[in-house]
Design a protein around this motif. Structure first.
Motif, short mmCIF file in Angstrom:
data_model
loop_
_atom_site.label_atom_id
_atom_site.label_comp_id
_atom_site.label_asym_id
_atom_site.label_seq_id
_atom_site.Cartn_x
_atom_site.Cartn_y
_atom_site.Cartn_z
N LEU A 78 -72.64 -19.46 57.88
CA LEU A 78 -71.32 -19.94 57.51
C LEU A 78 -71.24 -20.21 56.01
N THR A 79 -72.32 -20.82 55.49
CA THR A 79 -72.35 -21.13 54.07
C THR A 79 -72.23 -19.86 53.25
N LEU A 80 -73.03 -18.84 53.64
CA LEU A 80 -72.98 -17.58 52.91
C LEU A 80 -71.58 -17.00 52.95
N ALA A 81 -71.00 -17.02 54.16
CA ALA A 81 -69.67 -16.44 54.31
C ALA A 81 -68.66 -17.19 53.46
N LEU A 82 -68.76 -18.51 53.48
CA LEU A 82 -67.80 -19.31 52.74
C LEU A 82 -67.93 -19.10 51.24
N GLY A 83 -69.17 -19.01 50.78
CA GLY A 83 -69.40 -18.79 49.36
C GLY A 83 -68.79 -17.47 48.92
N TRP A 84 -68.88 -16.51 49.82
CA TRP A 84 -68.37 -15.18 49.49
C TRP A 84 -66.84 -15.16 49.56
N ALA A 85 -66.30 -15.88 50.55
CA ALA A 85 -64.88 -15.79 50.80
C ALA A 85 -64.06 -16.85 50.06
N ALA A 86 -64.75 -17.76 49.41
CA ALA A 86 -64.04 -18.89 48.81
C ALA A 86 -62.91 -18.46 47.87
N ILE A 118 -61.31 -26.40 48.58
CA ILE A 118 -62.27 -25.59 47.83
C ILE A 118 -62.68 -26.31 46.54
N ARG A 119 -61.70 -26.62 45.72
CA ARG A 119 -61.98 -27.37 44.48
C ARG A 119 -61.70 -28.84 44.71
N VAL A 120 -62.43 -29.68 44.05
CA VAL A 120 -62.17 -31.12 44.17
C VAL A 120 -60.78 -31.38 43.60
N PRO A 121 -59.86 -31.92 44.41
CA PRO A 121 -58.50 -32.14 43.89
C PRO A 121 -58.50 -33.21 42.81
N PRO A 141 -66.93 -24.18 48.76
CA PRO A 141 -65.95 -25.27 48.92
C PRO A 141 -66.65 -26.61 48.91
N TRP A 142 -66.12 -27.54 48.16
CA TRP A 142 -66.82 -28.83 48.04
C TRP A 142 -66.87 -29.57 49.36
N VAL A 143 -65.83 -29.39 50.17
CA VAL A 143 -65.80 -30.08 51.45
C VAL A 143 -66.94 -29.60 52.34
N TRP A 144 -67.23 -28.30 52.23
CA TRP A 144 -68.33 -27.74 53.02
C TRP A 144 -69.67 -28.31 52.58
N VAL A 145 -69.86 -28.43 51.29
CA VAL A 145 -71.11 -29.00 50.79
C VAL A 145 -71.25 -30.43 51.29
N TRP A 154 -68.29 -32.43 39.59
CA TRP A 154 -68.69 -31.44 40.58
C TRP A 154 -69.34 -30.21 39.97
N GLU A 155 -68.70 -29.67 38.97
CA GLU A 155 -69.22 -28.42 38.43
C GLU A 155 -70.61 -28.59 37.79
N PRO A 156 -70.77 -29.52 36.85
CA PRO A 156 -72.13 -29.70 36.30
C PRO A 156 -73.14 -30.06 37.38
#
Ligand SMILES: Nc1ncnc2c1ncn2[C@@H]1O[C@H](COP(=O)(O)OP(=O)(O)OP(=O)(O)O)[C@@H](O)[C@H]1O
Ligand SMILES: [Mg+2]
Lengths: 682, 342
Positions: free
Chosen positions: A32-40, A53-56, A444-448, A481-483
């Motif tokens: 799922l993680t792989l798929a999400l990373g690819w499809a994000a 996906i991005r931290v609002p 997606p941050w929520v997934w992490v 989040w990004e750093p």
């Protein structure tokens, strides 16, 4: 991840679940993680899903401003009744400065009046001959002639290669920082021993202090104490103290019960019990803490050159900034010499305190007949120096410089192997590093958040899950989040590589081969070096960027993977080995079927240490231009921005604590499954 | 054994380990072993009463885990009992303030430990002088006193050595000297010789008896070695699972064990070492000629050769020199081969 897979023996915190579902949990999560990373990127385009996906931005709180505001209040308005906070920091600075000036007086400058050409020296500092004689004698005293020759050689090296002055500035800082660190650590450790409540309160603070990266210490210290050697000393003491606190509490608790009862039975008061009985009885253990304080102090004194500690660290920093290859390597080697000498010396003293004193029944002077001779050497070389300067300070014309040699060596390597080095670097960058980085940033941050929380839940139950979730949320809400993801990518990759190299080396080191022992010794030496030193060769060969950073991190973080693996393999119970031998295992079967599986908990702890070291080194590699949390802290340092520095530092600490707790829980489960009870480890 | 004044007495002392020990005893009723175990508690000492008389050697013995160490630690208040009363010269130790307790321990109690508990960083002299140093005694005075006790335990010439330079037996001599330095009235010894080789152990027992003859301390001595107990003890208390099974002289234990447990302990003892003539004599005046007069308190082992050598019986006399009975060859031989009687 397979290690984390639950088993039937231990009750899983997730409650009753079908084994089938458990077995598939992590593979499915991975897919799922792989798929999400690819499809994000695609998902992000969908309306209304972006916040997943991005931290609002609505979630991000300006914590930096809050910290800044608090620090401003602290410095400008805080008042503790009798004195203000500013008076307190001034007081501390004064307290630290006095002995520091004295140490500089003895080691570096002597008593000088006036400046420049009109300076008059009333009293010289200890001559290079005297200092070398002193450390050599200490080497002999602690560990015999071999150690004496070794330590003496290291200091002669400093003199001959023109690093004396800087080395003495560094040494002056250490000579002052170590007693403060040991003394404060001892006091706090004793307090924690006496009061379990204080102990419980102190523990998380120490945890945090040991996970907050080294640069993050510098920012508030710089803010409170300004730029200069005193600030550097304060930072050094704070940084080097926590292990002493832990070692003290542990050592006092492990004094045999009978000795404690003895103290009670002769009617000791509390102070007599602590200072006359327990602390002396725990001295061999305490010396281990002293060794750690010395090595951490050296590490910090070098790095604190960024906030005004002079000496060898400043030389390295300077050389790195100007890409002055020769000077950098020379100063780096001087740090190595100093580090190795101090380490060997303090370890020898630690071992010595565990041996009984044997020359019984003699007075101190009779046992230490060298002492007057040493004073004589110091005085005579000083006097001689008055008429013959080379006896006072090692003359420049005798010095050997290796700058050009190093510069040309590095140039040769770069000229001749440029293509190979570049090809290697690019291959790794293009095929592994950049894709991984992109992938992690796209997740997606929520997934992490969900994944980390799930891992916490599976490994340690609801409490750990809650802690993990809270820490991930902290990172997200702090706007880091990004750093943080870049930190994760660099650190994760470095740890994987370090483990891939370190575990086989550990197996080799435990095999009892000569090569293994050599590796063990080499790794031990590597671990004594201040983290700064690792940057030098890396920058020389790979210049700046993520790749250079990664190499430095791998080098620095390798040691625990090797050590713990070797230790884990060696401490497999001998009955098991015998059982294996009796049932006719080949050497390989023995390794794969018996030793390695049994050593897994220990190896996990080694990986844990590797992660901690990797994170601390990663922050330092900000100097070679990474874009992670370390860079945030470094920028904060250059701008003296406390808010940014502290929050980014806490971000690193959050990652470190998540990794630490997850792995510790995993190791505990594995240990329980293997039926190992003792808390193995370093 | 004549009744002397009681130096140390403990009444209904309990030590229960576990989550909430005092709750178990709160009702005032005595909990039984099963109830304690069921509630997840361990009863290390359960309702022990003993009285130690001035100048006697009181030995506590029992198997490993029977609560001996816990009991002696309750008596010295190293461990806080869950309930009970401990009277030392009439003063309740459990009510003593920390300050008073320090004073009592400094001047009136000494303790010897199984693993010596010497301070590794101090020489023999400094170790022995340490209790006096803690009291604040000046250096010359405390070192003089330390030298005296070091001589008493036969370690002259070793004052400057460090503990690890000494053998186990020598180390325990230091431990004994140290515990005597402050001239305590009450002397606790927790398995002082268990960590030593059998030969050394015997030698140390002799040494201990010699010192005790000189000093006449009141002693509580712990051992799990019954032979050691009967060599040293005036009275022996036998413990099992935290409870006192029997308190008696060695001879009574052998002749009248309270239960199977005690009997099992005494079964392998050479009875002649313990039993006195008084216990095997035939009461009343001797029927005819006698070969001589022997005291009733004499142990059979010491008299066996004389009695066996003669065909005539010996008269047995009491402390006041009155003839109270007679003993012949057969009775002694019965004891020697562990047959009949008792
Ligand atoms: N601190 C403690 N916590 C819990 N249980 C304890 C504690 N100390 C002792 N016990 C228990 O109390 C019981 C008595 O222990 P104690 O040490 O007094 O026995 P002992 O007779 O001295 O044995 P040994 O001959 O082995 O020294 C044991 O079951 C022990 O497990
Ligand atoms: Mg015991």
């Amino acid at each position: 991840m397979t290690l984390a897979a639950p088993d039937h023996a231990t009750a899983s915190p997730a409650g009753p679940q079908r084994p089938g579902a458990q077995r598939w949990l992590w593979p499915v999560a991975l897919l799922l993680t792989l798929a999400l990373g690819w499809a994000a990127p695609l998902l992000e385009a969908l309306p209304g899903l972006g916040w997943l996906i991005r931290v609002p931005s609505a979630l991000v709180i300006d914590m930096q401003a809050a910290v800044r505001g608090f620090m401003d209040w602290l410095v400008n308005r805080a008042h503790f009744g009798l004195f203000t906070f500013r008076e307190l920091t001034r007081g501390i600075a004064w307290l630290v400065d006095q002995p520091y000036q004295a140490a500089r007086f003895v080691l570096v400058e002597g008593w000088v009046e006036g400046r420049g050409a009109r300076a008059v020296t009333h009293f010289p500092p200890l001559s290079w001959i005297a200092i070398t004689a002193i450390v050599t004698t200490m080497g002999w005293h602690a560990g015999g002639w071999r150690l004496a020759a070794f330590v003496g050689g290291c200091f002669l090296y400093l003199a001959v290669f023109g690093q004396w002055a800087s080395a003495m500035v560094t040494l002056a800082s250490i000579v002052i920082a170590v007693p403060f660190g040991v003394g404060l650590g001892l006091l706090l450790g004793v307090a924690a021993y006496l009061s379990p409540r204080f102990d419980r309160a102190l523990r998380p603070v120490l945890d945090l202090m040991q996970t907050v990266p080294i640069f993050a210490y510098l920012v508030p210290i710089l803010f409170l104490f300004g730029f200069g050697p005193v600030a550097a000393l304060v930072a050094t003491v704070i940084y080097a103290m926590p292990p002493m606190v832990r070692v003290t509490t542990l050592a006092l608790h492990s004094v045999p019960e009978e000795i404690r009862e003895f103290a009670a039975m002769v009617g000791c008061t509390r102070n007599q019990r602590i200072w006359r009985v327990l602390v002396p009885a725990a001295k061999p253990d305490l010396m281990v803490g002293v060794n750690q304080v010395i090595m951490l102090s050296l590490n910090m004194v070098i790095i604190a050159s960024m906030i005004g500690a002079g000496g060898l660290g400043f030389d390295v920093l300077n050389a790195l900034r100007r890409l002055n290859i020769g000077a950098g390597i020379e100063a780096g080697l001087a740090i190595v010499a100093l580090a190795v000498a101090l380490d060997r010396l303090s370890q020898a003293y630690a071992r010595r305190s565990a041996r009984p004193p044997t020359a019984s029944g003699m007075s101190w002077l009779a046992r230490n007949r060298w002492a007057p001779a040493l004073v004589a050497v110091a005085v005579l070389s000083g006097l001689l120096g008055l008429i013959w300067p080379p006896a006072q300070s090692f003359p420049a014309e005798w010095q050997i410089t290796t700058r050009d040699f190093w510069a040309s060596l590095v140039r040769t390597i770069n000229v001749n192997y440029f293509d190979q080095l570049e090809a290697f670097k690019n291959a790794l960058l293009l095929n592994v590093m950049i894709p991984l980085r992109r992938f992690l940033l796209a997740l997606p941050w929520v997934w992490v958040l969900a994944l980390v929380t799930l891992a916490g839940w599976r490994l340690g139950g609801a409490r750990l899950a809650g802690l993990c979730a809270a820490l991930v949320m902290f990172i997200a809400m702090a706007g880091l989040w990004e750093p943080a993801m870049i930190t994760l990518y660099l650190c994760g990759l470095s740890v994987v590589i370090a483990a891939l190299i370190g575990i086989p080396l550990g197996v080799l080191a435990a095999s009892g081969h000569r090569a293994g022992r050599v590796i063990g010794g080499f790794i031990d030496t590597l671990q004594t070096l201040p983290s700064f030193v690792y940057l030098i060769p890396v920058v020389m060969l790979f210049r700046v960027g993520d790749f250079a950073a990664m190499i430095a991190v791998v080098l620095y973080a390798l040691a625990p993977a090797v050590r713990y693996t070797a230790h884990g393999l060696r401490s497999v119970p001998s009955e098991l080995i015998e059982a294996g031998t009796v049932s006719g295992c080949t050497r390989w079967q023995m390794l794969w079927r018996i030793r390695l599986p049994m050593a897994v908990p220990e190896i996990l702890l080694g990986i844990n240490q590797t992660i901690m070291l990797a994170l601390s080194m990663l922050v330092i590699t900000a100097l070679v231009g990474t874009r992670d949390l370390g860079q945030e802290v470094y920028i904060a340092l250059t701008r003296a921005d406390v808010g940014q520095g502290i929050i980014a530092g806490l971000g690193v600490a959050a990652i470190a604590i998540i990794a630490d707790r997850l792995i510790a829980a995993g190791a505990a489960r594995t240990r329980a499954r293997l039926g190992l009870t003792g808390r193995g480890g370093s | 054994m004549t009744e002397g004044t009681v130096t140390l007495a403990c009444r209904n002392v309990w030590k229960i380990y576990g989550p909430d020990p005092s709750a178990l005893l709160a009702g005032g009723s005595v909990p039984d072993a099963a109830a304690i175990a069921a509630s997840g508690h361990v009863c290390a000492v359960g309702g022990v009463d003993i009285e130690v008389r001035a100048g006697e050697i009181f030995v506590i013995m029992g198997l490993s885990g029977s609560g001996k160490s816990t009991l002696i630690r309750c008596l010295s208040r190293l461990v806080e009992p869950t309930a009970g009363e401990i009277l030392f010269d009439g003063q309740d130790l459990l009510r003593a303030s920390p300050r008073e307790l320090i004073e009592i321990r400094r001047h009136r109690m000494g303790m010897v430990f199984q693993h010596f508990a010497l301070l590794p960083h101090l020489t023999v002299l400094q170790n022995v002088a340490f209790p006096l140093q803690v009291q604040g005694m000046a250096r010359p005075a405390r070192e003089d006193r330390a030298r005296e006790v070091i001589a008493l335990v036969g370690l002259e010439g070793r004052e400057g050595h460090y503990p690890r330079e000494l053998s186990g037996g020598q180390q325990q001599r230091v431990g004994i000297a140290r515990s005597l330095a402050a001239e305590p009235d009450l002397w606790f010894l927790d398995e002082p010789f268990s960590a030593l080789d059998p030969l050394i152990r015997r030698e140390m027992q002799d040494e201990f008896l010699r010192v005790q003859r000189l000093l006449q301390k009141t002693i509580v001595f712990i051992t799990h070695d019954f032979d050691e107990a009967i060599r040293l003890a005036d009275r022996i208390a036998i413990m099992k699972d935290g409870v006192l099974v029997q308190v008696a002289t060695p001879e009574e234990l052998v002749l009248r064990p309270a239960d199977e447990y005690v009997a099992a302990f005494t079964a392998h003892v050479a009875r002649a070492k313990v039993v006195t003539l008084g216990a095997i004599m035939t009461e009343g005046a001797p029927p005819g000629d006698t070969a001589g007069r022997l005291p009733a308190s004499a142990r059979i082992e010491d008299m066996a050769a004389r009695i066996e050598a003669s065909a005539l019986p010996h008269a047995v006399i009491d402390d006041a020199d009155r003839v109270i009975g007679h003993v012949g060859r057969q009775a002694v031989i019965d004891v020697l081969v562990n047959r009949g009687r008792g």
